[in-house]
Scaffold this motif. Sequence first.
Motif, PDB file in Angstrom:
ATOM      1  N   UNK A  10      35.484  35.481  46.593  1.00  0.00           N
ATOM      2  CA  UNK A  10      34.774  36.761  46.646  1.00  0.00           C
ATOM      3  C   UNK A  10      35.645  37.855  47.268  1.00  0.00           C
ATOM      4  N   UNK A  11      36.936  37.580  47.453  1.00  0.00           N
ATOM      5  CA  UNK A  11      37.861  38.558  48.031  1.00  0.00           C
ATOM      6  C   UNK A  11      38.883  38.992  46.995  1.00  0.00           C
ATOM      7  N   UNK A  12      39.391  40.199  47.033  1.00  0.00           N
ATOM      8  CA  UNK A  12      39.046  41.283  47.965  1.00  0.00           C
ATOM      9  C   UNK A  12      37.716  41.946  47.623  1.00  0.00           C
ATOM     10  N   UNK A  13      37.082  41.517  46.513  1.00  0.00           N
ATOM     11  CA  UNK A  13      35.846  42.138  46.052  1.00  0.00           C
ATOM     12  C   UNK A  13      35.145  41.088  45.195  1.00  0.00           C
ATOM     13  N   UNK A  14      33.821  41.042  45.260  1.00  0.00           N
ATOM     14  CA  UNK A  14      33.097  40.117  44.374  1.00  0.00           C
ATOM     15  C   UNK A  14      33.418  40.503  42.927  1.00  0.00           C
ATOM     16  N   UNK A  15      33.551  39.479  42.062  1.00  0.00           N
ATOM     17  CA  UNK A  15      33.993  39.693  40.680  1.00  0.00           C
ATOM     18  C   UNK A  15      33.186  40.769  39.957  1.00  0.00           C
ATOM     19  N   UNK A  16      31.880  40.781  40.194  1.00  0.00           N
ATOM     20  CA  UNK A  16      31.051  41.772  39.518  1.00  0.00           C
ATOM     21  C   UNK A  16      31.478  43.192  39.898  1.00  0.00           C
ATOM     22  N   UNK A  17      32.011  43.358  41.112  1.00  0.00           N
ATOM     23  CA  UNK A  17      32.518  44.665  41.539  1.00  0.00           C
ATOM     24  C   UNK A  17      33.669  45.111  40.648  1.00  0.00           C
ATOM     25  N   UNK A  18      34.583  44.185  40.361  1.00  0.00           N
ATOM     26  CA  UNK A  18      35.700  44.512  39.460  1.00  0.00           C
ATOM     27  C   UNK A  18      35.175  44.891  38.071  1.00  0.00           C
ATOM     28  N   UNK A  19      34.156  44.153  37.638  1.00  0.00           N
ATOM     29  CA  UNK A  19      33.573  44.460  36.326  1.00  0.00           C
ATOM     30  C   UNK A  19      33.025  45.886  36.302  1.00  0.00           C
ATOM     31  N   UNK A  20      32.259  46.238  37.338  1.00  0.00           N
ATOM     32  CA  UNK A  20      31.638  47.571  37.373  1.00  0.00           C
ATOM     33  C   UNK A  20      32.713  48.656  37.402  1.00  0.00           C
ATOM     34  N   UNK A  21      33.770  48.452  38.185  1.00  0.00           N
ATOM     35  CA  UNK A  21      34.869  49.430  38.227  1.00  0.00           C
ATOM     36  C   UNK A  21      35.489  49.583  36.837  1.00  0.00           C
ATOM     37  N   UNK A  22      35.652  48.470  36.141  1.00  0.00           N
ATOM     38  CA  UNK A  22      36.287  48.506  34.812  1.00  0.00           C
ATOM     39  C   UNK A  22      35.462  49.280  33.790  1.00  0.00           C
TER      40      UNK A  22
END
Lengths: 345, 345
Positions: B82-94
């Motif tokens: 879950x580091x440096x960011x939870x995977x869903x966070x990367x998805x939302x940024x993308x």
Amino acid sequence: MTIRLPFRRFLFGTIYTSILVLFFSVTVFSQTTDPLPSWNTGPEKQAIVDFVHATTDSASPQFVPIAERIATFDQDGTLWVEQPLATQGFYCLSRVPALVAAKPELKDVEPFKTVLSGDRAAIAKLPMQDLEKLLMATLSGMTTDQFRSDVKTWLASARDPRWKRPYTELTYQPMQEVIRYLRDNGFKTYIVTGGGQDFVRVFSEQTYGIPPEQVVGSMGGVTYSHDANGKPVLIKEPKLVLNDNLAGKVEGIHMVIGRRPVAAFGNTPGDQQMLEYTKGGDGARLAMLVLHDDAEREYAYGPALGLPDVKMGTFPQAYYEMAIKNGWTVISMKKDWNRVFAFEK
Amino acid sequence: MTIRLPFRRFLFGTIYTSILVLFFSVTVFSQTTDPLPSWNTGPEKQAIVDFVHATTDSASPQFVPIAERIATFDQDGTLWVEQPLATQGFYCLSRVPALVAAKPELKDVEPFKTVLSGDRAAIAKLPMQDLEKLLMATLSGMTTDQFRSDVKTWLASARDPRWKRPYTELTYQPMQEVIRYLRDNGFKTYIVTGGGQDFVRVFSEQTYGIPPEQVVGSMGGVTYSHDANGKPVLIKEPKLVLNDNLAGKVEGIHMVIGRRPVAAFGNTPGDQQMLEYTKGGDGARLAMLVLHDDAEREYAYGPALGLPDVKMGTFPQAYYEMAIKNGWTVISMKKDWNRVFAFEK
């Protein structure tokens, strides 16, 4: 590792023979057993059998992998009797005396006053907002464990007004056979009910072989808390989180299941969206509607649909006409079922 | 029916031999296979094995019937990185560039402006309400089918910043072994995640063998609608129906499962209530907490807990002390796991 020849022959011979024995048992069994004995021969029964063959035969172009075999069933009026009142209604009415004993200030407040009077005609006339008040008051304030125990106790002694039997005996035998037939063919069977999810979960496993986690229903809010002994519990709140009727059924299916069903069964306009949503997927789909047209063995409150001896009931004729137009299969209790309840001969 | 003697002897002999062969295969297999090879020997591994024996041996006083064997797993930081960011966070940024292309008026509005700048330090400093805005904007407005397809496409090409591998390869091998071990022993395994339920359902089956209907997570609202072709669909709404964190995890378990789990696994204070609720039931219970103390093989952001070489991380020491006091088993990544990922030798 080398296996000595006689042993090897013995071993492989044994396995081969076992497979042969098993194969013949299965073949003989499947040829002699009708999975739907309470159904009369006809296009409705055939629709179920054809659907199961089309979705489970790996050579079929409409084959559905086991993981995606989801079937959903409305409960009241689809799996068991819902007249003169859905069973949960009787339960809520039965809770009023205890509720008023705990909160005497409710004695002269409606709808509790009317319910306590025992005047059935007046109770039947209570307006919708009073009924909602009754549901909220009798289905909240306790822990989920306490609620489960209350419902279990009530079900053990309550009897329905017509057959004088436990409510859980008033399930339709033909639908029990459909549930089992689908399950035996790799389908995961769910109840998707407008009734309370917590209520139906109490008896679904014993009554239908459907575990609590496969019951979707109207959901009340719960609050996490600790009891007097410090044990973590959930308190049922007088708050509706999901009204599992109409489009709410599809929302509930998404929340709890997360897949579009392949087969769905209902009886009222409250099931319309669930049946539409199911039928709207690709490949073979089964959407069925139970028509109540048998006043003698159960009740007649569906439309006549051209059957001269059935009086128009509470559901609109247009709904059933739409069903037929949409390719849903309408099941006539009177015509399609040779037995309604398991307790009949 | 009389079976001719030689055939009868042959038939029964065959079945008897098959049972013997099967029995020996099972015995040999169970004696030689460690179900948890990525776990080092110690009280943590033993706690899992003892729990399984106590709950599945029918002679045990703590035996749990198969229907009640429910195990729940937090996902981020418990089953995968879950580091440096939870995977869903990367998805939302993308998703932000596509979102701004569709709605150009968002280009100069925060947090979209900062995300588009690509300034990682500034993105990391966005306040919570901006992050919520980002989640709502990127996780709603499409059909559930479209969302599933978008996530699938993204997962196929996205790579995590440290190992440069698909996110779904960053699951912890020891936890995969626990999931399988429990499942092989009749447990129904659920993910109960603070992440989006719809997001995790896209890959849970392939990644963990956990089907969508066994994923409980934060739930957004959906609205039933029809697409341009008249096909019934569900539209994802910018509305939170369940925040599946803290007490929300227990509420989510009640909504979707309806049973108290017998085993639960977490890593952050967001899992406290789920672990408490699980441990609060009668009989044998397993509550485990993954401690991130391995900066070399993964990350170290748990408290030191007396390990001199681990720097205090983002979780409070007091939480882990409470865990130990409550009888939860704390798993040290560094000490208890001989392998973290499947892709390691």
